[in-house]
Enzyme design. Structure first.
Site, PDB file in Angstrom:
ATOM      1  N   HIS A   1     -46.232 -15.453 -12.043  1.00  0.00           N
ATOM      2  CA  HIS A   1     -44.907 -15.237 -12.609  1.00  0.00           C
ATOM      3  C   HIS A   1     -43.859 -15.288 -11.493  1.00  0.00           C
ATOM      4  O   HIS A   1     -43.544 -14.263 -10.881  1.00  0.00           O
ATOM      5  CB  HIS A   1     -44.843 -13.872 -13.305  1.00  0.00           C
ATOM      6  CG  HIS A   1     -45.817 -13.723 -14.436  1.00  0.00           C
ATOM      7  ND1 HIS A   1     -47.159 -13.506 -14.221  1.00  0.00           N
ATOM      8  CD2 HIS A   1     -45.633 -13.763 -15.785  1.00  0.00           C
ATOM      9  CE1 HIS A   1     -47.767 -13.408 -15.400  1.00  0.00           C
ATOM     10  NE2 HIS A   1     -46.869 -13.563 -16.355  1.00  0.00           N
TER      11      HIS A   1
ATOM     12  N   HIS B   1     -45.947  -7.929 -13.668  1.00  0.00           N
ATOM     13  CA  HIS B   1     -46.253  -9.363 -13.632  1.00  0.00           C
ATOM     14  C   HIS B   1     -45.567 -10.036 -12.442  1.00  0.00           C
ATOM     15  O   HIS B   1     -46.015 -11.084 -11.979  1.00  0.00           O
ATOM     16  CB  HIS B   1     -45.823 -10.039 -14.938  1.00  0.00           C
ATOM     17  CG  HIS B   1     -44.395  -9.792 -15.304  1.00  0.00           C
ATOM     18  ND1 HIS B   1     -43.999  -8.666 -16.001  1.00  0.00           N
ATOM     19  CD2 HIS B   1     -43.269 -10.506 -15.072  1.00  0.00           C
ATOM     20  CE1 HIS B   1     -42.683  -8.704 -16.179  1.00  0.00           C
ATOM     21  NE2 HIS B   1     -42.219  -9.815 -15.623  1.00  0.00           N
TER      22      HIS B   1
ATOM     23  N   LEU C   1     -46.510  -3.176 -19.726  1.00  0.00           N
ATOM     24  CA  LEU C   1     -45.080  -2.899 -19.572  1.00  0.00           C
ATOM     25  C   LEU C   1     -44.725  -1.509 -20.077  1.00  0.00           C
ATOM     26  O   LEU C   1     -45.249  -1.034 -21.081  1.00  0.00           O
ATOM     27  CB  LEU C   1     -44.264  -3.967 -20.294  1.00  0.00           C
ATOM     28  CG  LEU C   1     -44.396  -5.367 -19.696  1.00  0.00           C
ATOM     29  CD1 LEU C   1     -43.620  -6.386 -20.522  1.00  0.00           C
ATOM     30  CD2 LEU C   1     -43.926  -5.385 -18.245  1.00  0.00           C
TER      31      LEU C   1
ATOM     32  N   HIS D   1     -40.673 -17.823 -16.110  1.00  0.00           N
ATOM     33  CA  HIS D   1     -41.241 -16.482 -16.273  1.00  0.00           C
ATOM     34  C   HIS D   1     -42.711 -16.432 -15.864  1.00  0.00           C
ATOM     35  O   HIS D   1     -43.079 -15.596 -15.029  1.00  0.00           O
ATOM     36  CB  HIS D   1     -41.112 -16.003 -17.723  1.00  0.00           C
ATOM     37  CG  HIS D   1     -41.858 -14.733 -17.991  1.00  0.00           C
ATOM     38  ND1 HIS D   1     -41.332 -13.488 -17.729  1.00  0.00           N
ATOM     39  CD2 HIS D   1     -43.115 -14.510 -18.464  1.00  0.00           C
ATOM     40  CE1 HIS D   1     -42.219 -12.561 -18.037  1.00  0.00           C
ATOM     41  NE2 HIS D   1     -43.313 -13.154 -18.490  1.00  0.00           N
TER      42      HIS D   1
ATOM     43  N   GLU E   1     -46.546  12.285 -26.442  1.00  0.00           N
ATOM     44  CA  GLU E   1     -47.911  12.234 -25.911  1.00  0.00           C
ATOM     45  C   GLU E   1     -48.078  11.132 -24.870  1.00  0.00           C
ATOM     46  O   GLU E   1     -48.708  11.339 -23.830  1.00  0.00           O
ATOM     47  CB  GLU E   1     -48.921  12.027 -27.059  1.00  0.00           C
ATOM     48  CG  GLU E   1     -49.025  13.179 -28.034  1.00  0.00           C
ATOM     49  CD  GLU E   1     -48.028  13.074 -29.172  1.00  0.00           C
ATOM     50  OE1 GLU E   1     -48.093  13.910 -30.083  1.00  0.00           O
ATOM     51  OE2 GLU E   1     -47.186  12.145 -29.143  1.00  0.00           O
TER      52      GLU E   1
ATOM     53  N   HIS F   1     -55.079  14.183 -39.244  1.00  0.00           N
ATOM     54  CA  HIS F   1     -55.241  14.998 -38.047  1.00  0.00           C
ATOM     55  C   HIS F   1     -56.706  15.193 -37.651  1.00  0.00           C
ATOM     56  O   HIS F   1     -56.977  15.801 -36.620  1.00  0.00           O
ATOM     57  CB  HIS F   1     -54.589  16.371 -38.254  1.00  0.00           C
ATOM     58  CG  HIS F   1     -53.096  16.355 -38.176  1.00  0.00           C
ATOM     59  ND1 HIS F   1     -52.331  15.485 -38.899  1.00  0.00           N
ATOM     60  CD2 HIS F   1     -52.231  17.108 -37.448  1.00  0.00           C
ATOM     61  CE1 HIS F   1     -51.046  15.702 -38.634  1.00  0.00           C
ATOM     62  NE2 HIS F   1     -50.965  16.672 -37.749  1.00  0.00           N
TER      63      HIS F   1
END
Length: 663
Positions: free
Chosen positions: A34, A74, A125, A265, A412, A474
């Site tokens: 990249h 990247h 990402l 890219h 979380e 749950h």
């Protein structure tokens, strides 16, 4: 560029062009990679490393170095080029020439531990910016304990449009803004291009407004004007808030026919375009050739960092806090922890409490946190349910970095990434809690804990249908199997308070393996009523109860189902059938034992596995002549005892499965 297509040169521009040239050459040699991001952000990187960021390539683990996180992983050639130019001795030009090749340190995305100076693994990402929040938080926590003389550094992040689109970025910027982590500076590669095309294809979000709404300072700058970049960085460093610097850049900057397009890219530029770029950049040098004046300039930048490190070393040598500071970075006191938890286990075996293992975890943590001075606990808004905050802990907030408990909020994923950052920074032993069913919300960060060999502990409570009325949303059924499938992750499911204490000793003492503690909501009796000085959980599985007569069947269970296996053994014994009960709190540790030990535990008789979860992953323990009593689908909403009856996870069902194997 000027109207003539040439770049007006200063030495800093030439330093940036060296990054561009090495990137073009390495990606072309690999025929993979990249180039766009490193070429677009080269000017920003040159200013940052030349004027601001303190790192000493001769001492890459210097504790008070600035952290640099390439969240847009990247663009890894930017990092490798920087390390080569700065003089990291494990990044010679040969490593750049073998970019993305087997055995090279220059992997396609930066991998923690593959080369010096890589602060964290990035590539997924959003993970980099979120891990950096933990690093910036750890800097403030460490500073609160040891002062400015020993802890006084910044965390810089380079992030792209993709990092900010990922949902975890919202959790990260919200938490860091709330905690006012002013030592966190994000340099956003605002090039408005993704792999497929313009960002306008998929987003209209005003990213700058989003950061402002989360309590950040936001600055804007032309990412190709060095003095403007420097001014923005100076402003960022003075502000008590975390800062986003939106760097307006051109992706693939310097490639005259492809810059500004997604063509740069994720693919090599091609020989023709590289030749055109060399002309546009006034870079007439051969591939991988760096002229002496540019090498000298980068050596000066490295020397500035080395001088900062030398000055810090003098302060450390003169500090009355030096011993404590050094101790905080050398790992837990395993001897003291083991002794304290052994005494705790002896009391448990004598007192025989019937408690949920989440409560047993809190009891063990009282010992852990009293013994280890640098644990950092937390929960994703489930403190009262996870039982992760012990009696002497105080909350961390923007006015008190001296605390040791983080209220991560309902984040979380962000919590897990931040704990990775705390662990990577050094100085602390992090743990955090949520419900096991929500492990999937933070799974990518758990995976990075395992990949980076960071000993983070995940306290996952409400581990089965035993949580009852909250129902199938749950109630985890597949989560245990999916986590067991992850390499370098220890999953513990203790059967009682004694095993829970043993699990905590292993988790808190770990060097390179993260742990998941799967803990019950419902009360469980103490099964280990005879104290053992040996940590039996460390073997992964062991014979909890031998058969009174020759072994005819082996019942293997984990967690809350060990009690059920014991009751089933009693039913079989009443019929004259010898059933041994094996508790298997950690499959991974059992796999590490020698063959003779595994044979002694499992025996040669038929086997029945018992776990309130799906069967996947039990094959190696059970073998061919076996049965499994557990879940085959999702749970339901009802009181826990009714659910166990409804789904057939009972002593009678286990005994019946054993009888069928013996007929």
């Amino acid at each position: 560029m000027t109207k003539q297509g040439k770049i007006t040169e200063t030495i800093e521009t030439r330093m940036a062009n060296a990054i561009r040239a090495l990137t073009m050459d390495a990606v072309q040699a690999a025929n993979s990679g990249h180039p766009g991001m490193p070429m677009g952000m080269a000017d920003v990187a040159a200013v940052l490393f030349n004027r601001f960021l303190n790192v000493d390539p001769t001492q890459p683990e210097w504790p008070d170095r600035d952290r640099f996180v390439l969240s847009a992983g990247h663009g890894s050639m930017l990092l490798y080029a920087l390390h080569h130019l700065l003089g990291f001795d494990d990044m010679p030009i040969e490593q750049l020439k073998t970019f993305r090749q087997m055995g090279s340190r220059t992997a396609g995305h930066p991998e923690y531990g593959h080369a010096a100076g890589i602060e964290t693994t990035t590539g997924p990402l959003g993970q980099g910016i979120s891990t950096a929040v933990g690093m910036a938080l750890a800097e403030r926590l460490h500073n609160a304990r040891f002062g400015d003389d020993l802890v006084d550094h910044y965390t810089y992040v380079m992030a792209g449009d993709g990092c900010l689109m990922e949902g975890i970025s919202h959790e990260a910027i919200d938490l860091s803004g709330h905690l006012k982590l002013g030592r966190l500076i994000v340099l956003w590669d605002d090039n408005r291009i993704t792999l497929y095309g313009a960002t306008s294809l998929s987003t209209s979000t005003d990213q700058k407004a989003r950061f402002v709404a989360s309590g950040w300072q936001v600055l804007e700058v032309n990412g190709h004007e060095p003095d403007a970049i420097a001014t923005a960085l100076e402003t960022a460093r003075r502000d008590p808030r975390p800062t986003l610097i939106a760097c307006a850049t051109v992706i693939g900057y310097g490639a005259p026919n492809k810059q500004g397009t997604s063509a740069t890219h994720g693919a090599p530029l091609g020989e023709e375009e590289i030749a055109a770029a060399r002309a546009a950049l006034n870079w007439p040098h051969a591939p991988f050739d760096i002229p002496d004046d540019v090498r000298d300039a980068w050596a000066l930048a490295a020397g500035r960092g080395r001088a900062a490190r030398d000055a810090w070393q003098e302060r450390l040598d003169a500090s009355a806090l030096a011993a404590g500071f050094t101790a905080s970075l050398t790992g837990p006191d395993r001897a003291s922890l083991g002794a304290a938890l052994t005494r705790h286990r002896a009391r448990l075996s004598a007192d025989r409490p019937k408690v949920a293992t989440r409560k047993a975890s809190e009891m063990a943590l009282e010992v852990v946190n009293a013994t280890l001075p640098n644990t950092i606990g937390g929960s994703a808004d489930l403190t009262g349910s996870n039982n992760t905050r012990t009696s002497a802990m105080t909350a961390v907030d923007a006015d008190n970095y001296g605390g040791n408990y983080v209220n991560y909020g309902i984040r979380e994923h962000g919590m897990a990434a931040a704990m990775n950052g705390i662990s990577l920074h050094g100085g602390f032993v992090p743990y955090g809690g949520t419900f096991l069913a929500f492990a999937d919300y933070c799974r990518p960060s758990i995976r990075l804990s395992a990949l980076m060999r960071q000993p983070v502990t995940y306290v996952m409570t409400h581990d089965s249908i035993g949580l009852g009325e909250d129902g199938p949303t749950h109630q985890p059924v597949e989560h245990i199997a999916s986590l067991r499938a992850m390499p370098n992750l220890n999953l513990f499911r203790p059967a009682d308070a004694v095993e829970t204490a043993e699990c905590w000793e292993i988790a808190a003492s770990a060097d390179t393996t993260p742990s998941v503690l799967c803990l019950s909501r419902q009360g469980l009796p103490t099964l280990r009523v005879t104290h053992s000085e040996t940590n039996l959980t460390a073997r992964g599985a062991y014979v909890l109860r031998q058969a009174a007569t020759p072994r005819e069947v082996t019942l293997i269970a984990t967690g809350s189902e060990v009690e059920i296996a014991c009751a089933a053994a009693d039913l079989l014994a009443a019929e004259g059938l010898g059933a041994a009960v094996v508790s298997a709190p950690c499959f991974e540790l059992f796999e590490q034992q020698d063959e003779a030990y595994r044979r002694s535990v499992l025996g040669t008789a038929p086997r029945v596995g018992v776990e309130a979860a799906v069967q996947q992953g039990w094959g190696r323990l059970l073998g061919d002549n076996s049965a499994f009593v557990g879940m085959t689908g999702f749970g339901a909403s009802a009181p826990a005892p009714e659910l166990y009856q409804h789904f057939g996870i009972t002593p009678e069902a286990v005994a019946d499965a054993a009888r069928q194997l013996l007929t």
